[in-house]
Design a protein around this motif. Sequence first.
Motif, PDB file in Angstrom:
ATOM      1  N   ILE A 122      -1.235  -6.467  -6.205  1.00  0.00           N
ATOM      2  CA  ILE A 122      -0.345  -5.618  -5.415  1.00  0.00           C
ATOM      3  C   ILE A 122      -0.949  -5.313  -4.044  1.00  0.00           C
ATOM      4  N   HIS A 123      -2.256  -5.154  -3.958  1.00  0.00           N
ATOM      5  CA  HIS A 123      -2.848  -4.864  -2.640  1.00  0.00           C
ATOM      6  C   HIS A 123      -2.819  -6.098  -1.735  1.00  0.00           C
ATOM      7  N   PHE A 124      -2.989  -7.276  -2.309  1.00  0.00           N
ATOM      8  CA  PHE A 124      -2.824  -8.484  -1.488  1.00  0.00           C
ATOM      9  C   PHE A 124      -1.380  -8.620  -1.025  1.00  0.00           C
ATOM     10  N   LEU A 125      -0.438  -8.301  -1.910  1.00  0.00           N
ATOM     11  CA  LEU A 125       0.970  -8.354  -1.515  1.00  0.00           C
ATOM     12  C   LEU A 125       1.264  -7.341  -0.408  1.00  0.00           C
ATOM     13  N   LEU A 126       0.727  -6.127  -0.537  1.00  0.00           N
ATOM     14  CA  LEU A 126       0.944  -5.113   0.494  1.00  0.00           C
ATOM     15  C   LEU A 126       0.346  -5.546   1.827  1.00  0.00           C
ATOM     16  N   PHE A 127      -0.814  -6.191   1.776  1.00  0.00           N
ATOM     17  CA  PHE A 127      -1.412  -6.718   3.008  1.00  0.00           C
ATOM     18  C   PHE A 127      -0.523  -7.806   3.603  1.00  0.00           C
ATOM     19  N   PHE A 128       0.011  -8.664   2.743  1.00  0.00           N
ATOM     20  CA  PHE A 128       0.909  -9.737   3.172  1.00  0.00           C
ATOM     21  C   PHE A 128       2.191  -9.150   3.772  1.00  0.00           C
ATOM     22  N   PHE A 129       2.703  -8.082   3.164  1.00  0.00           N
ATOM     23  CA  PHE A 129       3.936  -7.452   3.632  1.00  0.00           C
ATOM     24  C   PHE A 129       3.739  -6.673   4.935  1.00  0.00           C
ATOM     25  N   LYS A 130       2.743  -5.786   4.935  1.00  0.00           N
ATOM     26  CA  LYS A 130       2.594  -4.794   6.008  1.00  0.00           C
ATOM     27  C   LYS A 130       1.544  -5.161   7.046  1.00  0.00           C
ATOM     28  N   GLU A 131       0.675  -6.116   6.694  1.00  0.00           N
ATOM     29  CA  GLU A 131      -0.370  -6.612   7.598  1.00  0.00           C
ATOM     30  C   GLU A 131      -1.334  -5.504   8.007  1.00  0.00           C
ATOM     31  N   ARG A 132      -1.581  -4.560   7.098  1.00  0.00           N
ATOM     32  CA  ARG A 132      -2.538  -3.485   7.343  1.00  0.00           C
ATOM     33  C   ARG A 132      -3.819  -3.792   6.573  1.00  0.00           C
ATOM     34  N   THR A 133      -4.932  -3.820   7.281  1.00  0.00           N
ATOM     35  CA  THR A 133      -6.183  -4.269   6.673  1.00  0.00           C
ATOM     36  C   THR A 133      -6.711  -3.324   5.593  1.00  0.00           C
ATOM     37  N   LYS A 134      -6.220  -2.078   5.550  1.00  0.00           N
ATOM     38  CA  LYS A 134      -6.697  -1.176   4.502  1.00  0.00           C
ATOM     39  C   LYS A 134      -6.337  -1.721   3.121  1.00  0.00           C
ATOM     40  N   HIS A 135      -5.193  -2.402   3.023  1.00  0.00           N
ATOM     41  CA  HIS A 135      -4.792  -2.979   1.739  1.00  0.00           C
ATOM     42  C   HIS A 135      -5.688  -4.164   1.368  1.00  0.00           C
ATOM     43  N   LEU A 136      -6.093  -4.935   2.372  1.00  0.00           N
ATOM     44  CA  LEU A 136      -7.040  -6.012   2.115  1.00  0.00           C
ATOM     45  C   LEU A 136      -8.379  -5.438   1.672  1.00  0.00           C
ATOM     46  N   SER A 137      -8.798  -4.342   2.281  1.00  0.00           N
ATOM     47  CA  SER A 137     -10.064  -3.699   1.894  1.00  0.00           C
ATOM     48  C   SER A 137     -10.022  -3.247   0.438  1.00  0.00           C
TER      49      SER A 137
END
Length: 419
Positions: A122-137
């Motif tokens: 889900i965090h990779f998906l959120l990063f893919f969706f929103k492009e916010r690096t906090k989700h990648l972190s």
Amino acid sequence: MSTLFCVVAILVLTTPIALQPDSLGYIDIWFNRTPMYPLFVNAVEAIFGDYYKPALKVLQLLLGLASVWFFVNQLRKHISLQAFWYLLLTGILLIPYVYNHKIANNILTEAIAYPLYLLITIHFLLFFFKERTKHLSYALIFLFLLLLTRKQFLYFVPIGLVILFWISYKSKTFKNHILHFIVLVLLPFLVSLTDSTYHKIVHGHFTNTPWTGIHLLAPAMYVADKDDASIYTSEEEKAYFNTIYAEIEENNFNEAAAISEGQDVISHYIANFAKIANGTIYPIGKARYEKELSEDDALIKVDETTTAMATPLIKDNFKKWLSLYIKNFSYGFENSKYVLLFVILFLFGISKINVSNTNRFKAIAFVTCITLSNIAIVAVGMHTLKRFTFYNDWVPFFVIFILLNSISIHYMSQRKSHQ
């Protein structure tokens, strides 16, 4: 949705926790077990003492329910589906807790690997969706823990790099993402260093968990010929090969036996993989090296030797090994037609990520990609049993729900336009 969680909780809590053949290795912190789950089990035991098993069951259940709730709740914010589809998806995500695997009721790595897997996804998906690096972190933190639990999920690293590159290229922000590129590239090394440090502290040996070479060698031994001993220059490796091959041949564990008996090769391989790896390669090596080494040193030696032996044996029998690998990969999907279906869905998702309302297409591309990748990496050195592949059983349903919802919305809009 709350009713579903309550039903699952009741079923899990009224079922006793079970010990499987692998469970003792985590309870007793065996040398050939990766760090995360043994530490988790023993921390619970240290806190709850004789009541650690029911406590472990409760904690494993809570981790599962929390991860499923967070996963579905975040998806609902970014992909618009009717509530009915999300209710069905929640039920499917909870199935491993009440049917077949019953992961909260077993002392096995799946108990924490599955929740971690959902959180990473889900965090990779959120990063893919929103492009916010906090989700990648967040995804990288959970991935670090998951790789210390089961290393089969290493494929998230290249997938993460591709997504990060795509986002950086699209927004021209490469400089802003340098740190995350570095962390992604270094993550496998950090995991390896942590794994080795753990074993140094707990077992007195600075080494990665010594259980890789046996599984790499097993499929190569399955397709090997008797004269393959000649490819080794080391007399030690030749002798080890000959002893393993003799026992495999005697017990009809190899491909030649399957063909001569008219059996399906992949079914025969799946049925005999554990007998080859854990029941032949490991005990033979253990018996050979424990004559001169301690038990732990012998295990390290077995892992080093089998790892060294695997690559030349695979090269020498590459066509047969590749054929077995492809069959094993297809077996993970139950049918080669389903492999083709997942490839088509992945390509469909990729082809649509630049159109408007792209989250659903990004989701399709990502979840099908991690499904293909999971089975692809498992098939290299394991039999593709459900224990190693069930993590993505929800994916085809999720994709179908997205597509059905899209068709329903399109149909309704068409009807309104004609009224």
